[in-house]
Write an enzyme that holds these catalytic residues in place. Structure first.
Site, PDB file in Angstrom:
ATOM      1  N   ASP A 190       0.688  -1.285  -0.122  1.00 46.51           N
ATOM      2  CA  ASP A 190      -0.088   0.076  -0.198  1.00 46.51           C
ATOM      3  C   ASP A 190       0.774   1.234   0.093  1.00 46.51           C
ATOM      4  O   ASP A 190       2.119   1.173   0.226  1.00 46.51           O
ATOM      5  CB  ASP A 190      -0.923   0.064   1.294  1.00 46.51           C
ATOM      6  CG  ASP A 190      -1.825   1.199   1.225  1.00 46.51           C
ATOM      7  OD1 ASP A 190      -2.422   1.443   0.284  1.00 46.51           O
ATOM      8  OD2 ASP A 190      -1.694   1.781   2.388  1.00 46.51           O
ATOM      9  N   ASP A 205      -0.192   5.288   0.902  1.00 48.75           N
ATOM     10  CA  ASP A 205      -0.480   6.414   1.999  1.00 48.75           C
ATOM     11  C   ASP A 205      -0.740   5.593   3.242  1.00 48.75           C
ATOM     12  O   ASP A 205      -1.541   4.531   3.563  1.00 48.75           O
ATOM     13  CB  ASP A 205      -1.930   6.907   1.625  1.00 48.75           C
ATOM     14  CG  ASP A 205      -2.006   7.845   0.405  1.00 48.75           C
ATOM     15  OD1 ASP A 205      -1.319   8.597   0.181  1.00 48.75           O
ATOM     16  OD2 ASP A 205      -2.789   7.359  -0.441  1.00 48.75           O
ATOM     17  N   ASP A 232      -1.731  -0.659   6.005  1.00 50.59           N
ATOM     18  CA  ASP A 232      -1.732  -0.100   7.134  1.00 50.59           C
ATOM     19  C   ASP A 232      -3.237   0.017   7.721  1.00 50.59           C
ATOM     20  O   ASP A 232      -3.514   0.728   8.926  1.00 50.59           O
ATOM     21  CB  ASP A 232      -1.411   1.426   7.264  1.00 50.59           C
ATOM     22  CG  ASP A 232      -2.329   2.256   6.432  1.00 50.59           C
ATOM     23  OD1 ASP A 232      -2.861   1.636   5.463  1.00 50.59           O
ATOM     24  OD2 ASP A 232      -2.528   3.317   6.903  1.00 50.59           O
TER      25      ASP A 232
END
Length: 237
Positions: A17, A19, A186
Site C-alpha cells: 500500500d 498512503d 496499514d
C-alpha cells in the site's frame, strides 16, 4: 513482529500500500483539502479528522470531508449534494497535483525494507486506492518508483480495496499466486482485501487505519518498521 505464515509458504511477491504504509501523506491531504474547502467557503478540516477518513479513495475522502463539514454546520442531512461534490473534486484534483509530495515524508525503514525484499528476489507492486495520476508522481518524487515493477491506483480496476479484485489483478500482473503474495498495508481495507483474495497480510502500526487501533485488525503480523519484515523473512528461510 512474529510473522504467522505456514512454513510451507514461500513468498513470490509483495503488494504494498502507499498512503500510511510507505509515505506519510497527511500533510498533502491537509493542504489540498483545506484549499478545496476554502474555494467552497467551507471551514477547514483538521489533520486528525483527515486521518480517520483516508483510505478508501479520493472520491470517498472528499465526500466524507464535505459530510463532516455539513454536520459541523448543523445540517440535518449530512450528505453533500452532487454539484458541491463535483466542484470540490475539481478544486481538490487541481491543487493536489500542484503540491503532491511537497508536504509528505517517507516513513523510516521503508527504503531499507523495500531494498531488502527486492534483493531476496521478491517481485514488488504498489497498490493504492489513491488515483494513479497522484500515486505515480508521488512515488517518483520520493524516489520509491524504482522498487516496483507495477503500480496500480484506485482507478486501475473496477473496484477498490477492500474488494479483493485489485489484489487478484495485481497478482496476475506480477505472475504470482495469491497464497504466495504478501499484502503489506496499514488498515482494515488492506487486511479485508487480502483475506478475501487469499493473500497473507501484515500491517504497519504507524499508519492511519481510520483512526482505529491497527492491532485489532485480523492480520498475520504487525510491523513497527518495514525493514523488520525482511529480517523476519530471512530468519524463516
Amino acid at each position: 513482529m512474529k510473522l504467522n505464515l505456514s512454513e510451507a509458504t514461500r513468498l513470490q511477491a509483495c503488494i504494498v500500500d502507499l498512503d500510511g504504509t510507505l509515505v506519510d501523506t497527511l500533510g498533502d491531504f491537509e493542504v489540498a483539502l483545506n484549499h478545496m474547502l476554502a474555494t467552497l467557503d467551507r471551514p477547514p478540516v483538521t489533520r486528525t479528522v483527515i486521518g480517520q477518513l483516508v483510505g478508501k479513495g479520493s472520491e470517498h475522502l472528499i465526500r466524507s470531508v464535505l459530510a463532516h463539514g455539513e454536520r459541523q454546520r448543523g445540517v440535518a442531512d449530512s450528505v453533500a449534494p452532487e454539484d458541491l461534490v463535483n466542484r470540490a473534486w475539481r478544486a481538490y484534483q487541481e491543487h493536489y497535483l500542484l503540491i503532491n509530495g511537497r508536504y509528505s515524508a517517507v516513513y523510516a525503514g521503508v527504503r531499507e525494507g523495500l531494498l531488502a525484499l527486492r534483493e531476496r528476489g521478491l517481485r514488488l507492486a504498489c497498490l493504492t486506492n489513491k488515483p494513479t495520476a497522484f500515486a505515480r508522481p508521488l512515488l517518483q518524487a520520493k524516489g520509491l518508483d524504482g522498487y516496483f515493477s507495477e503500480v496500480f491506483g484506485g482507478d486501475a480496476f473496477d473496484r477498490k480495496k477492500p474488494d479483493p479484485l485489485p489484489l487478484l489483478k495485481t497478482c496476475e500482473a506480477l505472475g504470482s499466486e495469491p497464497a504466495r503474495t504478501l499484502m503489506i498495508g496499514d488498515s482494515s481495507n488492506d487486511a479485508q482485501a487480502a483475506r478475501a483474495a487469499g493473500c497473507p497480510v501484515v500491517l504497519v502500526t504507524y499508519g492511519y487505519n481510520h483512526g482505529e487501533p491497527v492491532r485489532s485488525v485480523d492480520a498475520d503480523g504487525y510491523l513497527d518498521s518495514l525493514d523488520e519484515l525482511a529480517a523476519q523473512l530471512a530468519r524463516r528461510n
